[in-house]
Design a protein around this motif. Structure first.
Motif, PDB file in Angstrom:
ATOM      1  N   MET A  70       0.739  -1.206   0.085  1.00 43.85           N
ATOM      2  CA  MET A  70       0.072   0.109  -0.039  1.00 43.85           C
ATOM      3  C   MET A  70       0.948   1.343   0.076  1.00 43.85           C
ATOM      4  N   ARG A  71       2.124   1.243   0.846  1.00 37.61           N
ATOM      5  CA  ARG A  71       2.886   2.280   0.924  1.00 37.61           C
ATOM      6  C   ARG A  71       3.475   2.627  -0.576  1.00 37.61           C
ATOM      7  N   SER A  72       4.054   1.565  -1.244  1.00 39.56           N
ATOM      8  CA  SER A  72       4.409   1.590  -2.524  1.00 39.56           C
ATOM      9  C   SER A  72       3.476   2.154  -3.449  1.00 39.56           C
ATOM     10  N   PHE A  73       2.419   1.764  -3.318  1.00 45.37           N
ATOM     11  CA  PHE A  73       1.371   2.396  -4.395  1.00 45.37           C
ATOM     12  C   PHE A  73       1.283   3.936  -4.255  1.00 45.37           C
ATOM     13  N   SER A  74       1.111   4.281  -2.967  1.00 44.05           N
ATOM     14  CA  SER A  74       0.965   5.763  -2.598  1.00 44.05           C
ATOM     15  C   SER A  74       2.372   6.533  -2.972  1.00 44.05           C
ATOM     16  N   TYR A  75       3.439   5.996  -2.654  1.00 43.27           N
ATOM     17  CA  TYR A  75       4.628   6.826  -3.059  1.00 43.27           C
ATOM     18  C   TYR A  75       4.640   6.904  -4.448  1.00 43.27           C
ATOM     19  N   LYS A  76       4.365   5.833  -5.405  1.00 48.09           N
ATOM     20  CA  LYS A  76       4.526   6.007  -6.753  1.00 48.09           C
ATOM     21  C   LYS A  76       3.267   7.037  -7.282  1.00 48.09           C
ATOM     22  N   GLN A  77       2.191   6.949  -6.508  1.00 49.15           N
ATOM     23  CA  GLN A  77       1.312   8.113  -6.920  1.00 49.15           C
ATOM     24  C   GLN A  77       1.626   9.470  -6.650  1.00 49.15           C
ATOM     25  N   CYS A  78       2.284   9.685  -5.524  1.00 43.91           N
ATOM     26  CA  CYS A  78       2.938  10.990  -5.046  1.00 43.91           C
ATOM     27  C   CYS A  78       3.976  11.609  -6.153  1.00 43.91           C
ATOM     28  N   ALA A  79       4.907  10.546  -6.687  1.00 47.18           N
ATOM     29  CA  ALA A  79       6.047  10.727  -7.495  1.00 47.18           C
ATOM     30  C   ALA A  79       5.341  11.211  -8.948  1.00 47.18           C
ATOM     31  N   ALA A  80       4.437  10.352  -9.074  1.00 37.08           N
ATOM     32  CA  ALA A  80       3.815  10.692 -10.360  1.00 37.08           C
ATOM     33  C   ALA A  80       3.416  12.148 -10.583  1.00 37.08           C
ATOM     34  N   ARG A  81       2.436  12.505  -9.527  1.00 34.28           N
ATOM     35  CA  ARG A  81       1.804  13.656  -9.248  1.00 34.28           C
ATOM     36  C   ARG A  81       2.845  14.990  -9.092  1.00 34.28           C
ATOM     37  N   ASP A  82       3.986  14.722  -8.682  1.00 32.58           N
ATOM     38  CA  ASP A  82       4.791  15.564  -8.602  1.00 32.58           C
ATOM     39  C   ASP A  82       5.652  15.886  -9.924  1.00 32.58           C
ATOM     40  N   TYR A  83       5.792  14.881 -10.812  1.00 31.19           N
ATOM     41  CA  TYR A  83       6.507  14.841 -12.102  1.00 31.19           C
ATOM     42  C   TYR A  83       5.586  15.400 -13.159  1.00 31.19           C
ATOM     43  N   ASP A  84       4.187  15.036 -13.040  1.00 32.79           N
ATOM     44  CA  ASP A  84       3.322  15.608 -13.963  1.00 32.79           C
ATOM     45  C   ASP A  84       2.997  17.046 -13.734  1.00 32.79           C
ATOM     46  N   PHE A  85       3.253  17.563 -12.568  1.00 33.40           N
ATOM     47  CA  PHE A  85       3.073  19.012 -12.373  1.00 33.40           C
ATOM     48  C   PHE A  85       4.477  19.645 -12.767  1.00 33.40           C
ATOM     49  N   ARG A  86       5.349  19.448 -12.915  1.00 34.83           N
ATOM     50  CA  ARG A  86       6.661  20.063 -13.407  1.00 34.83           C
ATOM     51  C   ARG A  86       6.709  20.018 -14.772  1.00 34.83           C
ATOM     52  N   VAL A  87       6.067  19.044 -15.456  1.00 30.86           N
ATOM     53  CA  VAL A  87       6.348  18.732 -16.982  1.00 30.86           C
ATOM     54  C   VAL A  87       5.463  20.023 -17.579  1.00 30.86           C
ATOM     55  N   LYS A  88       6.221  20.724 -18.576  1.00 29.22           N
ATOM     56  CA  LYS A  88       5.517  21.839 -19.649  1.00 29.22           C
ATOM     57  C   LYS A  88       5.291  21.133 -20.941  1.00 29.22           C
ATOM     58  N   PRO A  89       4.050  21.044 -21.029  1.00 27.93           N
ATOM     59  CA  PRO A  89       3.655  20.597 -22.324  1.00 27.93           C
ATOM     60  C   PRO A  89       4.084  21.664 -23.345  1.00 27.93           C
ATOM     61  N   CYS A  90       4.574  21.225 -24.684  1.00 26.18           N
ATOM     62  CA  CYS A  90       4.978  22.091 -25.606  1.00 26.18           C
ATOM     63  C   CYS A  90       3.824  21.969 -26.639  1.00 26.18           C
ATOM     64  N   ALA A  91       3.352  22.832 -27.080  1.00 27.89           N
ATOM     65  CA  ALA A  91       2.471  22.856 -28.653  1.00 27.89           C
ATOM     66  C   ALA A  91       2.769  23.893 -29.519  1.00 27.89           C
ATOM     67  N   PHE A  92       2.719  23.585 -30.434  1.00 28.50           N
ATOM     68  CA  PHE A  92       3.018  24.441 -31.782  1.00 28.50           C
ATOM     69  C   PHE A  92       1.829  24.545 -32.880  1.00 28.50           C
ATOM     70  N   LYS A  93       1.785  25.666 -33.333  1.00 30.35           N
ATOM     71  CA  LYS A  93       0.432  26.036 -34.042  1.00 30.35           C
ATOM     72  C   LYS A  93       1.067  26.045 -35.636  1.00 30.35           C
ATOM     73  N   LEU A  94       0.332  26.015 -36.490  1.00 28.41           N
ATOM     74  CA  LEU A  94       0.623  25.974 -38.020  1.00 28.41           C
ATOM     75  C   LEU A  94       1.265  27.340 -38.301  1.00 28.41           C
ATOM     76  N   GLY A  95       2.414  27.219 -39.124  1.00 31.62           N
ATOM     77  CA  GLY A  95       3.049  28.554 -39.424  1.00 31.62           C
ATOM     78  C   GLY A  95       4.153  28.833 -38.244  1.00 31.62           C
ATOM     79  N   ASP A  96       4.253  28.105 -37.045  1.00 24.70           N
ATOM     80  CA  ASP A  96       5.381  28.321 -36.197  1.00 24.70           C
ATOM     81  C   ASP A  96       6.583  27.960 -36.800  1.00 24.70           C
ATOM     82  N   TRP A  97       7.640  28.458 -36.281  1.00 22.00           N
ATOM     83  CA  TRP A  97       9.018  28.213 -36.673  1.00 22.00           C
ATOM     84  C   TRP A  97       9.476  27.418 -35.520  1.00 22.00           C
TER      85      TRP A  97
END
Length: 88
Positions: free
Chosen positions: A1-28
């Motif tokens: 149970m602790r292992s599962f909880s730790y993995k969820q916390c780690a995933a949440r922290d990682y996902d919070f810091r990831v900055k998605p990068c999106a480009f539009k048509l015509g972007d260089w």
């Protein structure tokens, strides 16, 4: 149970810091040079990015078709992980 909880916390922290990068048509963008496309004569001090390229088509989210300034379309689409904005 602790292992599962730790993995969820780690995933949440990682996902919070990831900055998605999106480009539009015509972007260089510039494309990251991989080991497969790197010129072996340049050594370790060679360029890390090549381009600029124009985004001509959004195939799927974070998958883009590119065209160079001369008008030639690149043979296959590129993932946004290998691209970054080019500011003129």
């Amino acid at each position: 149970m602790r292992s599962f909880s730790y993995k969820q916390c780690a995933a949440r922290d990682y996902d919070f810091r990831v900055k998605p990068c999106a480009f539009k048509l015509g972007d260089w963008v510039v494309r990251k040079i991989s080991l497969a496309t790197k010129n072996s004569t340049e050594g370790t001090l060679g360029p890390m990015w090549e381009g600029p390229y124009e985004v001509t088509k959004v195939c799927r989210p974070s998958i883009y078709q590119l065209r160079d300034p001369k008008g030639k379309t690149l043979p296959h689409p590129w993932n946004a992980d290998h691209l970054k904005h080019y500011y003129k």
